[in-house]
Design an enzyme around this catalytic site. Structure first.
Site, PDB file in Angstrom:
ATOM      1  N   ASP A  78       0.830  -1.198   0.000  1.00 59.26           N
ATOM      2  CA  ASP A  78       0.000   0.000   0.000  1.00 59.26           C
ATOM      3  C   ASP A  78       0.870   1.255   0.000  1.00 59.26           C
ATOM      4  OD1 ASP A  78      -2.691   1.348   0.570  1.00 59.26           O
ATOM      5  OD2 ASP A  78      -1.493   2.028   2.278  1.00 59.26           O
ATOM      6  N   GLU A 135       0.803  -0.476  -4.918  1.00 62.49           N
ATOM      7  CA  GLU A 135      -0.171   0.595  -5.108  1.00 62.49           C
ATOM      8  C   GLU A 135       0.572   1.922  -5.108  1.00 62.49           C
ATOM      9  OE1 GLU A 135      -3.908   2.853  -2.961  1.00 62.49           O
ATOM     10  OE2 GLU A 135      -1.956   2.550  -2.051  1.00 62.49           O
TER      11      GLU A 135
END
Length: 589
Positions: free
Chosen positions: A232, A299
């Site tokens: 993330d 991401e």
């Protein structure tokens, strides 16, 4: 040799616009359908209103049935759940609302028994401000003092002398979801840096101890059976040590906010590439023992060149967000450009990936309209490489009226109370969409023309050799109709046709632009709004009327019923040409 190259190239150019050539054998992830699950919203097994590990385990057979090959679990770690689980208080424990660590082990083992891989969300950029690391760092305990990014105020001496004086932030860096990235901590008498929001302080990756903590965390979960990580907010992991102000994008705008700054000091710092390499080496140590690849997904909403460097640093799936709604409209040229740009510029040997919706973006059924649900699901599954899909997308779930959790509504399993997500003892943690009465797994499973059955049909095509290893060609008709072809010499080919015009019927004739298709094509599947049923024959020289949003997939059949693709025809033509060139060379003609 030069003439051979030119002749081959000329033939390939006749085949629509060939964007990707056929490839060789694949690792498990290279043709995966990765199904994103937000655990709170998938299935509640104990009636407390929140989804859990046991609920996911109960639905694994469903996932196998619709063609899913891997599941990606958004954060399930110990957390106060103030920021969707991305606010972690212990990376080595699970959030009790999801169950126990044994429940997670059961889920992983059950998934593996069904040949499903399990990918976990890994959140290295920040923790919760309730994490014990942060509490100890805020108290300036020696071991943890630099676990986070702490800086003095510009007027530090004055503030220390007089508590009534307002501390001045170190620079103009801004939060994505707020004001200044610098948050004053009254105990430590310093600012801590938070890229996203106050309760998510950024970890300091310039501290080797933080690196070791993260490596220990990864070791723990990989040993538990995780098949990969989705990192993330990777672009935000490092910040410049210079603390210089970021330049404004628009000097005429006096506002200092995140979207008016050029983030040259708070994003995409070069050190992130070494971090990927570090984690790649760690995961490969496991592969050396059991020959099983653990993948790295990332991401980062950033430019192509950075993501291509992710590939070369060791990430298998630098997530391609360029097909999300803020990059493309329902115009075929937008989609074609983004697909072609990525495929033609990604590093040699890299694998394409696509995502058309996720938990942070509007569901495409809401953004584009229900007319394109089948079309966009088909596009996601039809493209080569890794397809990343969001839970509920297969049944056309729409956004719920919640400002933050709009794309995270409870999964709609049936038409009973709370859509079968929960048994009704407690209300779900967030409201179920009211259309669950008709739009749910159970109802759609009985309807042969449903979104669900359309999705299943297309997903199963991905098990063919053509979808696993085949090339990709594209074309556009009338500026509104997107045509894609998957081809592989010696195997059947498939043609996807999407009318992206949701207002008007479009009339096309395939032979006008694609000259080397068979005269007759057969419908594999048609969307609910297409009026084309499976098995129907279509002549490439006839006019086809495509209803607004209509989608069909075609394949080529010979008169005897066997399959012969234009990919096969191309292969035969190439063999004949090369054989001719061989004899020309031998005879010195």
């Amino acid at each position: 040799m030069r003439w051979t190259f030119l002749l081959i190239t000329s033939i390939q150019l006749m085949y629509c616009k060939v964007i990707l050539r056929p490839t060789v054998e694949l690792d498990w992830w290279q043709n995966a359908i990765i199904y994103e699950i937000f655990p709170l919203s998938f299935k509640d097994s104990d009636g407390d209103g929140s989804g859990d590990f046991k609920g996911i385990t109960q639905k694994l057979d469903y996932l196998v049935d619709i063609g899913i090959t891997a599941i990606w679990l958004t954060p399930f770690f110990e957390s106060p759940l103030e920021s969707g689980g991305y606010d972690i208080t212990n990376y080595l424990e699970v959030q009790h609302v999801f169950g126990t660590i044994d429940d997670l082990k059961d889920l992983i083992n059950a998934a593996h028994s069904k040949n499903l891989k399990v990918i976990m969300d890994f959140v290295p950029n920040h923790s919760s401000d309730k994490h014990i690391w942060f509490k100890r760092s805020a108290n300036n305990e020696t071991h943890y003092a630099d676990y986070y990014i702490w800086k003095d105020a510009k007027n530090q001496e004055e503030v220390i002398k007089n508590n009534s004086i307002t501390p001045i932030v170190p620079n103009n860096w801004q939060m994505i979801f707020g004001d200044s990235s610098w948050v004053w901590h009254n105990t430590r008498k310093q600012f801590y840096y938070a890229q996203f929001i106050n309760n998510l302080p950024d970890l300091n990756f310039r501290n080797k101890k933080v690196h070791e903590e993260m490596k220990n965390i990864l070791n723990y979960w990989i040993e538990l059976g995780i098949d990969g990580i989705r990192i993330d907010a990777l672009k935000h992991v490092y910040e410049s040590e210079s603390l210089k102000d970021e330049p404004k994008l628009n000097n005429s705008n006096p506002a200092v906010d995140y979207f008016n700054l050029d983030h040259i000091y708070t994003g995409d710092q070069f050190e992130v590439y070494d971090l990927i390499k570090e984690w790649r080496l760690l995961l490969d140590e496991f592969k050396q023992k059991d020959h099983h690849t653990r993948i790295i997904m990332t991401e980062s909403y950033t430019n192509h060149s950075v993501l291509y460097n992710y590939y070369t640093s060791g990430a298998e799936v630098p997530t391609n967000f360029n097909l999300l709604e803020d990059h493309v409209s329902n115009i075929p040229k937008d989609f074609e450009t983004e697909i072609e740009t990525w495929i033609t510029k990604m590093p040699f040997g890299a694998t394409f990936n696509s995502v058309l919706q996720n938990h942070d973006h509007p569901r495409f059924s809401t953004f584009y309209g229900t007319e394109l649900i089948d079309g966009l699901n088909a596009l996601s599954l039809f493209l080569p490489g890794v397809s990343i899909v969001l839970y509920g997308g297969e049944i056309g779930m729409e956004n719920i009226p919640d400002k933050i959790n709009f794309a995270r509504g409870p999964m709609q399993w049936d038409d009973t109370k709370y859509a079968g997500f929960s048994d009704g003892t407690h209300e779900p943690w967030v409201a179920v969409h009211p259309d669950y009465v008709t739009r749910n797994v159970q109802s759609e499973s009985y309807d042969p023309k449903s979104y669900l059955n359309f999705f299943k049909t297309v997903s199963k095509l991905r098990q063919t050799e053509t979808f696993k290893r085949g090339g990709l060609a594209t074309d556009i008709f009338n500026d509104k109709v997107f045509v894609l072809n998957r081809f592989l010499p010696g195997h059947e080919n498939y043609t996807l046709i999407i009318n992206m015009d949701t207002n008007y019927t479009q009339r096309v004739r395939l032979s006008d632009k694609i000259s080397n298709l068979c005269d007759s094509l057969t419908v594999v599947v048609g969307s609910v709004n297409s009026n084309f049923d499976t098995g129907k024959s279509i002549l490439t020289a006839e006019w086809i009327d495509l209803n607004p949003g209509a989608t069909i997939i075609l394949t080529e059949k010979t008169e005897t019923g066997s399959t012969q693709s234009s990919g096969t025809q191309l292969f035969i033509t190439l063999k004949a040409l090369l054989l001719s060139l061989f004899f020309i060379k031998m005879c010195n003609i």
